[in-house]
Write a protein that holds these residues in place. Sequence first.
Motif, mmCIF file in Angstrom:
data_model
loop_
_atom_site.group_PDB
_atom_site.id
_atom_site.type_symbol
_atom_site.label_atom_id
_atom_site.label_comp_id
_atom_site.label_asym_id
_atom_site.label_seq_id
_atom_site.Cartn_x
_atom_site.Cartn_y
_atom_site.Cartn_z
ATOM 1 N N GLU A 244 0.831 -1.208 0.000
ATOM 2 C CA GLU A 244 0.000 0.000 0.000
ATOM 3 C C GLU A 244 0.865 1.258 0.000
ATOM 4 N N GLU A 245 1.977 1.197 0.726
ATOM 5 C CA GLU A 245 2.924 2.309 0.731
ATOM 6 C C GLU A 245 3.492 2.546 -0.670
ATOM 7 N N ALA A 246 3.593 1.460 -1.440
ATOM 8 C CA ALA A 246 4.238 1.538 -2.752
ATOM 9 C C ALA A 246 3.317 2.038 -3.860
ATOM 10 N N LYS A 247 2.015 1.814 -3.751
ATOM 11 C CA LYS A 247 1.111 2.100 -4.876
ATOM 12 C C LYS A 247 1.199 3.533 -5.395
ATOM 13 N N PRO A 248 1.188 4.548 -4.545
ATOM 14 C CA PRO A 248 1.331 5.909 -5.080
ATOM 15 C C PRO A 248 2.643 6.107 -5.832
ATOM 16 N N GLU A 249 3.692 5.427 -5.361
ATOM 17 C CA GLU A 249 4.994 5.554 -6.023
ATOM 18 C C GLU A 249 5.010 4.802 -7.348
ATOM 19 N N ILE A 250 4.303 3.678 -7.424
ATOM 20 C CA ILE A 250 4.204 2.936 -8.689
ATOM 21 C C ILE A 250 3.508 3.802 -9.738
ATOM 22 N N LEU A 251 2.448 4.502 -9.324
ATOM 23 C CA LEU A 251 1.729 5.372 -10.255
ATOM 24 C C LEU A 251 2.614 6.535 -10.704
ATOM 25 N N LYS A 252 3.348 7.120 -9.773
ATOM 26 C CA LYS A 252 4.264 8.210 -10.145
ATOM 27 C C LYS A 252 5.327 7.716 -11.128
ATOM 28 N N LYS A 253 5.823 6.544 -10.894
ATOM 29 C CA LYS A 253 6.826 5.940 -11.785
ATOM 30 C C LYS A 253 6.248 5.758 -13.186
ATOM 31 N N TYR A 254 5.016 5.233 -13.261
ATOM 32 C CA TYR A 254 4.338 5.043 -14.546
ATOM 33 C C TYR A 254 4.188 6.377 -15.281
ATOM 34 N N ILE A 255 3.750 7.400 -14.575
ATOM 35 C CA ILE A 255 3.553 8.713 -15.189
ATOM 36 C C ILE A 255 4.886 9.272 -15.696
ATOM 37 N N VAL B 19 -3.715 7.584 -17.531
ATOM 38 C CA VAL B 19 -3.716 7.535 -16.067
ATOM 39 C C VAL B 19 -5.133 7.334 -15.544
ATOM 40 N N GLU B 20 -6.086 8.033 -16.146
ATOM 41 C CA GLU B 20 -7.481 7.876 -15.730
ATOM 42 C C GLU B 20 -7.963 6.443 -15.958
ATOM 43 N N LEU B 21 -7.618 5.870 -17.099
ATOM 44 C CA LEU B 21 -7.985 4.474 -17.378
ATOM 45 C C LEU B 21 -7.351 3.529 -16.361
ATOM 46 N N GLY B 22 -6.067 3.752 -16.083
ATOM 47 C CA GLY B 22 -5.365 2.887 -15.136
ATOM 48 C C GLY B 22 -5.972 2.918 -13.759
ATOM 49 N N ASN B 23 -6.581 4.047 -13.396
ATOM 50 C CA ASN B 23 -7.194 4.199 -12.082
ATOM 51 C C ASN B 23 -8.677 3.835 -12.066
ATOM 52 N N ASP B 24 -9.201 3.364 -13.187
ATOM 53 C CA ASP B 24 -10.618 2.990 -13.296
ATOM 54 C C ASP B 24 -10.703 1.520 -13.679
#
Length: 503
Positions: free
Chosen positions: A449-460, A476-481
């Motif tokens: 859970e600590e990592a998920k925001p960082e994984i998204l930042k890495k993807y972006i 990003v919107e698709l990935g979060n839906d």
Amino acid sequence: MASHIPKSDAQAAPAPAQQYDNEIVDMAKYAHGYKVDSDLAIDTARWVFLDTLGCGLKALEFPHCAKLLGPVVPGTVVPNGSRVPGTPYVLDPINGAFNIGAMIRWLDFNDCWLAAEWGHPSDNMGAILAVADWVNRTNKAGTMKLANGKIFTVKDVLEGMVKAHEIQGVMALENSFNRVGLDHVVLVKVASTAVVSSMLGLSEAQTRDAISQAWADGQSLRSYRHAPNAMSRKSWAAGDACKKAVDLALKVMNGEGGMPSVLSAPTWGFYDVNFKSGKFAFQRPYGSYVMENVLFKVSYPAEFHSQTAIEAAQRINKKLAAMGKTAEDIEDVTNRTHEACIRIIDKQFKTMDNYADRDHCVQYMTAVMFVFNRLEASDYPDSSEAATSPLVADLHKRIKCVEDPQFTRDYHDPAKRTISNALTVRLKDGTTLEEEVVEAPLGHRLRREEAKPEILKKYIRHIEPHFPKQRVDELVELGNDPKKLYDMPVDDYVSLYATEKAP
């Protein structure tokens, strides 16, 4: 003249049907019959999917990767072929699998699995995505009917990834291919062959045939990962495995048979030829365990056994700064670590000859963190600031690894699966800092859970250089839906990553 027509009592009885090795039977049965019903596995696969695509796009910025991609004959466009994300290439599914597999693996930044064998289960995505995309485009065009006319969604791809992760990862738990000199990409080839065969609509019997062909294939040596032969092939070896998996599945689809005892046959089977006559051992049946427990590389583009050492160095840098000290004040460093780290990436006195040496050397990577307070993909090329730094080269030689047997036991413990490193720094003024221990890296299930925001930042970060802001926001919107993403035909999704200009 004697007749050439044999008498009935002289005719040989037909040979009985040979039974397939149980290991192959179990893989094929799992690939065809297992229903992925774990919400955790599918949600984790979504994060793996995004992360892996991002890693592939980042690799396109490196000329050594980009030059290997594209059609074999320049300018070739395959009708209804597989698209390669971040490029204008439209290829046959075999070459498409190589292209996607090579780019997602190039920077050693995609997910990881560590056990008796190590590897990167998302490598299989090269084969799975290329085939799903090609099948969809072909079926929609109506030129031929593949996979019984199926149109794959992103959810179907995620389920295929769960299965490929599982086959590769469960095989790796108890079976060390590196100890017999073979590279872990053999498991990418086998897992991808099993999953792609099922996706293509082959029968379970045909999938057994295809898997047997994968085991019979000449297997890659680990030579390209180790001194004195470490080189860039390690970055495209998984792409090669994906390519071979698709090729073999298509051959069987077109009527090629299999070898039932390819593993166990005396003298000529895989066990006697390649595994020192040992047999595979299994810790658990196939399910969804591997995807649920897979490791994300969140922080650093580095061989995974080093991740916690680099994080420990980053923490120590803060202490050094508070003391008014820098890397120039370090006398030596002791890294208390696990056996796999020592076997794979302990190169204390090895000269760093190329990129491949540097991203598989715990001393180099840790020294870069101490000196520059960073570790990025751009720190590995020969001409980089880090590779040409006299301080990095000097500190590299003063970082010593010692095994802690408990760290090694924890590494293999199914309930822990930690990858521990602990650094003790001694300064030139005689001060010894308190040991900095990091057991689970960011991206481990214990820190998911600590990592998920960082994984998204890495993807972006990885997709931004390739697309206009509107497309980045859409992805990003698709990935979060999840609901919208899961229902989307995979060819429509892959088309969002197409570009007009080659890398």
